[in-house]
Structures are given as C-alpha cells and as structure tokens.
Design a protein around this motif. Structure first.
Motif, mmCIF file in Angstrom:
data_model
loop_
_atom_site.group_PDB
_atom_site.id
_atom_site.type_symbol
_atom_site.label_atom_id
_atom_site.label_comp_id
_atom_site.label_asym_id
_atom_site.label_seq_id
_atom_site.Cartn_x
_atom_site.Cartn_y
_atom_site.Cartn_z
ATOM 1 N N ARG A 86 0.149 4.846 -4.929
ATOM 2 C CA ARG A 86 -0.062 5.055 -6.362
ATOM 3 C C ARG A 86 1.226 5.472 -7.072
ATOM 4 O O ARG A 86 1.405 5.209 -8.259
ATOM 5 C CB ARG A 86 -1.169 6.082 -6.598
ATOM 6 C CG ARG A 86 -0.767 7.522 -6.356
ATOM 7 C CD ARG A 86 -1.745 8.458 -7.036
ATOM 8 N NE ARG A 86 -1.485 9.846 -6.735
ATOM 9 C CZ ARG A 86 -2.107 10.859 -7.334
ATOM 10 N NH1 ARG A 86 -3.009 10.635 -8.265
ATOM 11 N NH2 ARG A 86 -1.843 12.101 -7.006
ATOM 12 N N PRO A 126 1.816 2.553 -9.862
ATOM 13 C CA PRO A 126 0.768 3.327 -10.540
ATOM 14 C C PRO A 126 -0.212 2.471 -11.340
ATOM 15 O O PRO A 126 -1.389 2.816 -11.446
ATOM 16 C CB PRO A 126 1.558 4.276 -11.451
ATOM 17 C CG PRO A 126 2.923 3.671 -11.561
ATOM 18 C CD PRO A 126 3.164 2.962 -10.280
ATOM 19 N N SER A 158 -2.778 1.226 -8.818
ATOM 20 C CA SER A 158 -3.248 2.170 -7.794
ATOM 21 C C SER A 158 -4.764 2.226 -7.729
ATOM 22 O O SER A 158 -5.347 2.469 -6.663
ATOM 23 C CB SER A 158 -2.678 3.564 -8.070
ATOM 24 O OG SER A 158 -3.135 4.050 -9.323
#
Length: 498
Positions: free
Chosen positions: A106, A110, A113
């Motif tokens: 993540r 991100p 994620s």
C-alpha cells in the motif's frame, strides 16, 4: 475515545464475520462485516497498531468460529481448552501475516492498495490450506453455502474465488460508505451481481438428467448414532456391532450392492482379524453385498485410520487417511522422531497414508476420504482426476454433541460436489449424513443425533472433468504470482529510497 472506537470497530467486525459462519441464514453478514475493520486499517499508519488490530480481529473471529474445539468430549476439558486456544492463536497469525504483506504494497502503490488487500487475503487463505497445519475450515467462502447460484463459480475459481468476492465486496462497501466515491457505484454493482449471473449460467448448462441413469450401484448409508461414550465402552462393543448389523439388514433391498458405515464404526473389531471377518460373513454378508467402513489398519510398524472395502471373499481395498488432525490424530513430526509416536493426547497417534486410492466395485469407481479430508479441496480434486464416479466421506463427529461443529463440517461437502461435479455421499456416526448431488443440492439428509438410513444409486460419471478438477486453483495461483511480483517491487523500491 478514538482508541476505544477503534477497538470497538475491530471487535464488531470480527463478531459479524464470525457469526456468518454459524448459521446458514447469516452468511450475508460477511458481505459487509469486514467494513469496520477495513476502515481502521486503511487509515492506520503505524505498523504496531496494524499488527495489534489485526491480531485482535483474528483472535475474536477464530474464537467465535471454532470455540467448539473446547467442547471435545474425546479428551479432558483442560486439554480441549488448551488445544482451542493454541489453534485460535496460530490461525490468528494468518490475519497478521495478511497485514504484514499488504502494508509495504500500500505504500508502494497507494492508489491500488484497496485491490491488493483482497488479493493478499486470498493468497494467505489459499496457502494456509496446505502443510502440517492446513485448515481451510475457517475460509470465508464456507459461510456462503446457502447461496446456490453464487457458489457455482467454485467450479472455476474454487472456494478462494468466493472468498475473493466477499472481501472485494467489503472493500467497495467501505469506499462508498467512508470515501463517498459515488462514481464507483457502477463497478460496485457489477461486482455484486456478476457472480450471481455467472453462477446462474454455469448451473443451467447442466442437464439434471445427465446425473441420472437406470444403471446404478445401489448404496445404503447407515448413520448409527452411537454416542462416543457408548462407542468407547468395551463392554458394549458386541451389542453395538449387532445393532449396526441388524439395522443394516432391516434396510437393505434385493438390489443393494454397497453398504456404507462411518469412520470408527467398529472401534474394537479389526477387519484384519479372521474372527471378525468370519463374524461378518455369518451375520451380515449375503450374496453380492459389500461393506465400506472405517477401521484401523495395522502393519508391522504403523497403524492407520482407514477406509476399507470388504465382502464375503475378504478385503477388496484399503485407503489410509493422508490428512490427519494435528494432535487429535497425529503428533507432529512423530514420523521422523520415533519417540514421539507414544504421545497421544487425542484419539490416537496414527501414521499418515502415503498415496491416493480409488475403490472399484462392479465397474464403478469411488474415493472414500475420511472426516476432515472432506474440507480440503486439493485432496478431493486429486481423487476426482482418477476417473471416479462418486466421493464418499466416512465421518465421526461424535466428539461434539451439538452444533455448530457438525453443521460447519457437513456443509463444506457442498463445495466438493460443485468443484468436481461429482455426487458426494457423507456417512457420519452421529450426524450429519447427507447426499449432495453434482449441482451442490442436498438431496437427502439425516440430522444430527438421529439414527437413519439413506439409499442412493451411484451412476457412471460420463461428464467431462471440470475446469477446477483439471487445473486446480489457477485463480489463486495467478493472484499469488501477481502478489509476489508487486511485493518484490515494493521491497526493491523501499530499499532504493532508504
């Protein structure tokens, strides 16, 4: 207050998902039960807190799902409680492992994620089904057996594909509720509806008549309902045997070729003993009658929990159980370290079987797996690849007097029928015995703590092997490869930026 709310959210989430594993009509709770937990871990930045929350969730969830381990009447209450606690702690580490794998990903990507969370979860769940401590029992997919159209997809993606859908659904629920991403609603609806639509297509491609035939191996399944205490009473071993034989003879028909008794049906009678075989010949076997039963098989140095096919002529085949229950049936590493063989804190310390086996009778072929083996997709798939006509499970759930253990155990056989499109005959000691057709529909059933018999005609399996039978957990393996690649890149990126 925030910390209190975090703990409350994590506990509430674990309770919801845990309850979905207990009752057929509560399976839907798992569709959104993870959302409070996801809301905490998706916001949390500190690794220590992530580990803490995931451990709390894992302990609570697994405690709710398998608390019944502590009610095992086959050992002392203290040993049963300790085994339950140890099992819960070991399984809870899987939840921590999910977080530890997902956290660097993540940080690396991100924006994606949220997609890799269900991927990570399913990969860990998949890997957890193998090895000494393999235990697919607590898979999220097992909460969904009530939804016939949904679980038809297991023919292609296995139970782990169903788990993936559950977690992905939770992720999108979270994004809509907490991220207010309305533009994702169309994707959400597709994710929600697609498995039901595809499941409907899959089940309708089968003609139910293809699972019927005038030519069949007529089979009688006996659920003796002899309690564990009574079964272990040596003074009653002859009366129990006579009762089992009498109930069999009262229910067979002239066309019955195969009688099925459950695991440990004759705890004090070894089928290898000539006197026992003579007794069966005199009191049970009529012409053309065959018996499939659980029994303990001895060799010079080992003894096995086995399925045995026998008739008036003698033993026709033996399958030695390969997937033993740790501690209850097998002390870990006792096959390597001989001194451990004398340790027994369950029902026995059996040796492990070393090969798959197919029984054959009058041209019909069937596998006879034992008890917990019915919960492992891979061992069933291997046997299905050996051109069998049916899966037969010999079970003794007499260690647990009440649900949920017998119910949780029995319903997993529905997936084995769908994965391989084979009929499943489940013969249990005290329950639950049932017949599941290749569509995953329970055709007949004997409830828990009841004596009963069922008749079923095994037909030749002329259908082509399913995608799952031929190729196995391809879906999970693809996710595993994808996860390893992204995890490797995230680690490389982390070291580069140190």
């Amino acid at each position: 207050m925030i910390l209190l709310n975090n703990y409350t959210s994590v506990l509430f989430s674990a309770v919801l998902v845990g309850l979905s594993q207990h009752y057929h009509n509560l399976g839907f709770l798992s569709w959104f039960g993870l959302v409070p937990f996801l809301n905490i871990i998706f916001k949390e930045k500190f690794l220590f807190n992530l580990i803490k929350y995931s451990l709390i969730w894992g302990i609570t969830y697994h405690m709710i799902v398998i608390f019944w381990l502590a009610t095992n009447i086959g050992t002392t209450p203290l040993v049963a409680f300790v085994i339950m606690i140890v099992t819960v702690l070991i399984l809870s580490l899987n939840t921590v492992l999910i977080i530890l794998i997902w956290n660097p990903i993540r940080k690396f990507i991100p924006s994606f994620s949220f997609i890799f969370f269900p991927i990570t979860w399913v990969v860990v769940e998949f890997i957890r089904s193998y090895g000494l401590l393999g235990f697919p029992w607590v898979s999220l997919a097992n909460s969904q057996t009530e939804y016939l159209y949904l679980i038809q997809n297991a023919e292609y993606v296995g139970i782990y594909g169903i788990s993936f859908w559950i977690i992905l659904l939770n992720v999108f629920f979270h994004r809509i509720i907490f991220r207010k991403q309305d533009f994702k609603n169309i994707i959400f609806l597709i994710i929600l509806i697609l498995p039901w639509f595809s499941g409907n297509i899959i089940i309708n491609k089968y003609d139910e008549n293809s699972f019927k035939s005038n030519e069949k191996l007529e089979t009688l399944i006996i659920q003796p309902n002899i309690g564990l205490v009574e079964k272990r009473d040596f003074a009653k071993n002859q009366s129990n045997m006579k009762s089992l034989i009498d109930s069999t003879l009262k229910n067979i028909s002239t066309s019955t070729k195969l009688v099925v008794w459950p695991e440990s049906a004759m705890p004090y009678q070894s089928i290898q003993n000539r006197d026992v075989r003579n007794f069966l010949n005199k009191n049970l076997f009529i012409e053309n009658l065959n018996l499939l039963t659980g029994n303990i098989i001895y060799t010079d140095s080992d003894y096995f929990n086995s399925s045995v096919l026998i008739n008036k002529q003698g033993i026709l085949g033996i399958y030695n159980k390969r997937q033993l229950v740790p501690l209850a049936e097998h002390f870990p590493f006792s096959s390597i370290f001989k001194f451990l063989r004398n340790i027994n804190i369950g029902q026995a310390n059996f040796s492990k079987g070393d090969k798959d086996y197919v029984f054959e009778l009058d041209g019909y072929r069937f596998a006879s797996l034992i008890c917990i083996e019915s919960t492992f997709p891979e061992i069933n798939r291997r046997h299905a690849n050996l051109d069998i006509d049916a899966l037969i499970y010999l079970v003794n759930d007499g260690w647990y007097l009440n649900n949920p253990e017998p119910m949780q155990h029995a319903r997993q056989s529905i997936y084995r029928a769908i994965e391989n499109r084979l009929p499943v005959i489940r013969c249990a000691n005290t329950g639950i015995s049932q017949i599941v057709n290749p569509l995953g529909i329970i055709e007949n059933k004997i409830d828990l703590n009841n004596f009963g018999t069922m008749s079923y005609g095994i037909i030749k399996n002329n259908n082509e092997k399913t995608f799952y039978t031929k190729h196995g957990n391809v879906f999970s393996l693809v996710l595993l490869v994808l996860l390893l690649i992204v995890l490797f890149l995230s680690i490389v990126n982390y070291k580069k930026n140190e």
